[in-house]
Design an enzyme around this catalytic site. Structure first.
Site, PDB file in Angstrom:
ATOM      1  N   GLU A   1      21.081 -19.625 -19.788  1.00 38.40           N
ATOM      2  CA  GLU A   1      21.059 -21.011 -20.275  1.00 38.40           C
ATOM      3  C   GLU A   1      19.962 -21.258 -21.309  1.00 38.40           C
ATOM      4  OE1 GLU A   1      20.899 -23.602 -16.872  1.00 38.40           O
ATOM      5  OE2 GLU A   1      22.583 -22.626 -15.882  1.00 38.40           O
TER       6      GLU A   1
ATOM      7  N   GLU B   1      27.908 -19.565 -13.213  1.00 43.26           N
ATOM      8  CA  GLU B   1      27.468 -20.673 -12.368  1.00 43.26           C
ATOM      9  C   GLU B   1      28.439 -21.827 -12.564  1.00 43.26           C
ATOM     10  OE1 GLU B   1      22.672 -20.525 -12.948  1.00 43.26           O
ATOM     11  OE2 GLU B   1      23.562 -22.469 -12.505  1.00 43.26           O
TER      12      GLU B   1
END
Length: 625
Positions: free
Chosen positions: A450, A542
């Site tokens: 991320e 995720e």
């Protein structure tokens, strides 16, 4: 006051509006109420506006909650001016007060705003000063006829033809299509709704034409009030060509009318139009059969081949973060996911320096592998040093950018003392990954995840520093430590943040849509396919809300696997209710631990003794074999 001023105003916007006199408001700074310039309404007007401390707050009333068009009655006798405008303490917008020589007084539209029933407040702040404010005009936003665009054979829907909520049509930025574009996405409730017609239920490709003159932004696109997608608009500050296209992914339109709504999200962007075309049948994937790291272990090749054998088949591997999450699924859903997601966070040297308890992630990985499962690992890397650690920001938040002053760009200089700390931390983690290699455990390795969100320190200094760090880790792990048990998973949907095909095996996106949205994450799926040329498998390392497998099949969204995050994301009904979780895990296209078969084949030999972990609903117990 209603009628006495209407004949003096040239803008139809004000007709039948209710006026709220400026002189009745509250001022700060050096503003004054004057009456020397004729033609004003009420008892005067507010003059001055030559200092940034000058503000005017006017109370306005609405008979009922709803959308109202608000305008400013003004005089700009000294040239073109601007005032900064806001409603009920919300986001500000700059309203142009254009010099008009044919009349002393005129009006400017400030925009459409949602007002509460009763008293609301309007605030003006001096910007380009030296003007007069006479009144604030308020009128219910007239209902706009819905324009339906038939996209059955492909069509363009102009943004200015849509239904506005808090946004405005504009024409000042050249190069737009149609009669204008839509701007003023500056409040959380602002939206633009377009209506599309399809002769039958069908899948379409959608492209958004936009401008982002104030930096990189995001919008939320909602289909038929349900499935949503986040669309990133790249920074166009200083661009010579003002408009750009971005994929909105694919949309499944029902037969008949459908709505596409753009919700503000980050705001401060312009939308020109959307282009909708029938989606062709997807071609076969062209995924590389090679792994990027040199000489991968046979077990790593076996895992990659297992994933590849199901890719594009309409099947998806299931995954769950943490042992506790797996135990919860087994106890409450009666199924076991194929993949476990683990974290090496507590092996970070700076966390160990603060006395964090011993991690059991490696033992858990070995135990999961012994159950024939697939191991996915990320590393919430506590910054090597310079943790803030005060009463409000604790050391254990040290992987967040706000919790450390660690400067990655400076640390990447080999002569920097912090460069040595980067290597120290990487070496510490490599040591634990080597334990898994010795146990013949293959790993879906997802480092520095991320980054393009910039909330972690490894993304806080921009894409170039991040990519340099990623490639430094890759080289350190593969060349110095000879790690051969890793499948390298990249975690960005932004091309400028992509480390490169030569260091990435699988690309992924972490999906956290609004509660109740179990859509296909089509925008990011199409973006990933596009910038890797469909040469890499794409995955969801995720997720908060699990994508609905039925919808995935309708969209041909061939995500390789998903891993649901822990805590409430799996254990409560907030993000995935129990009935939905059972539906997902009972779906035969959702591959579970029991579906993996003998994927390891003959690549199972190991010469080291390992540890095993017993998965229970209470705690993890470790024993030496």
């Amino acid at each position: 006051m209603r009628s006495s001023v209407l004949s003096l105003l040239t803008t139809a916007f004000v007709v039948s509006a209710v006026l709220f006199e400026a002189e009745s408001g509250t001022t700060t700074g050096v503003l004054a109420i004057e009456s020397a310039s004729p033609g004003f309404t009420g008892t005067g007007y507010v003059a001055g506006w030559d200092d940034e401390a000058d503000t005017l707050t006017v109370s306005i009333s609405a008979p009922a909650a709803g959308s109202y068009d608000i305008g400013i009655v003004y005089s700009a006798q000294f040239g073109n001016k601007y005032t900064t405008f806001s409603v009920n303490g919300g986001a500000t917008t700059d309203v142009a007060l254009t010099n008009v020589t044919t009349s002393a007084w005129t009006s400017a539209a400030a925009g459409s705003y949602n007002l509460i029933a009763g008293i609301n407040t309007v605030k003006l702040v001096s910007f380009w000063g030296y003007y007069y404010i006479d009144a604030i005009s308020v009128i219910p936003t007239p209902e706009k006829a819905v324009k339906v665009v038939d996209v059955t054979n492909g069509a363009k829907a102009e943004a200015e033809d849509g239904i506005f909520n808090g946004v405005l049509a504009a024409t000042s930025v050249a190069g737009y299509s149609g009669t204008g574009y839509v701007e003023s996405f500056d409040n959380a409730t602002d939206s633009l709704t377009l209506t599309l017609y399809s002769a039958k239920q069908s899948l379409y490709d959608l492209v958004v034409r936009y401008d982002a003159p104030y930096g990189g932004k995001q919008t939320i696109m909602v289909l038929n009030g349900g499935t949503s997608s986040s669309i990133a608009f790249e920074d166009m500050t200083g661009a010579t060509i003002r408009w750009a296209n971005v994929s909105g992914g694919q949309i499944l339109l029902n037969a008949g009318n459908n709505t596409i709504q753009f919700q503000s999200n980050w705001g401060w962007y312009l939308i020109d139009y959307i282009s909708v075309t029938p989606a062709p049948a997807p071609p076969p994937h062209q995924v590389s059969t090679s792994l990027v790291a040199p000489s991968p272990l046979p077990i790593v090749r076996a895992l990659y081949n297992k994933l590849l054998s199901k890719y594009g088949s309409g099947q998806i591997f299931s995954g769950q973060s943490e042992v506790r999450g797996v135990n919860w699924l087994e106890a409450n859903v009666g199924k076991t996911p194929a993949i476990i997601g683990l974290d090496l966070m507590d092996y970070s040297p700076s966390r160990i320096e603060y006395g964090v308890g011993a991690s059991t992630a490696i033992e858990e990985a070995i135990a999961w592998d012994a159950r024939n499962g697939i191991v996915s690992i990320q590393w919430h890397w506590n910054a090597p040093t310079d943790l803030i650690n005060n009463d409000t920001v604790k050391w254990w938040s040290g992987f967040y950018a706000y919790a450390t002053t660690f400067n990655l760009t400076a640390a990447l200089n080999p002569s920097s003392p912090n460069y040595a700390l980067l290597l120290r931390d990487m070496d510490a983690i490599a040591t634990h990954l080597l334990r898994l290699q010795a146990a013949n455990v293959p790993v879906l390795w997802r480092p520095l995840h991320e980054a393009d969100g910039t909330w972690f320190w490894w993304g806080a200094y921009g894409p170039e520093s991040f990519k340099a760090l990623y490639r430094l880790m890759y080289t350190r792990f593969t060349t110095v430590h000879k790690l051969r048990n890793l499948i390298w998973v990249g975690n960005t949907v932004t091309p400028s943040w992509y480390p490169g095909d030569d260091v990435i095996d699988i690309v992924g996106y972490d999906s956290y849509p609004p509660i109740g949205d179990h859509g296909p994450i089509s925008v990011q799926y199409q973006q990933l396919l596009s910038f890797v040329g469909d040469k890499k498998m794409v995955a969801l390392p995720e997720v908060g809300a699990i994508p609905d497998p039925d919808i995935l099949k309708l969209y041909h969204a061939d995500w390789s696997y998903f891993v649901t995050w822990n805590g409430d994301f799996i254990e409560s009904d907030t993000y995935n209710n129990l009935a939905f979780k059972k539906k997902v895990y009972e779906d035969p296209t959702v591959l579970k631990l029991s579906d993996l078969g003998s994927w390891k084949g003959s690549a199972t030999s190991t010469t080291t003794k390992t540890s095993s972990t017993t998965f229970t609903t209470s705690k993890v117990s470790t024993t030496t074999v």
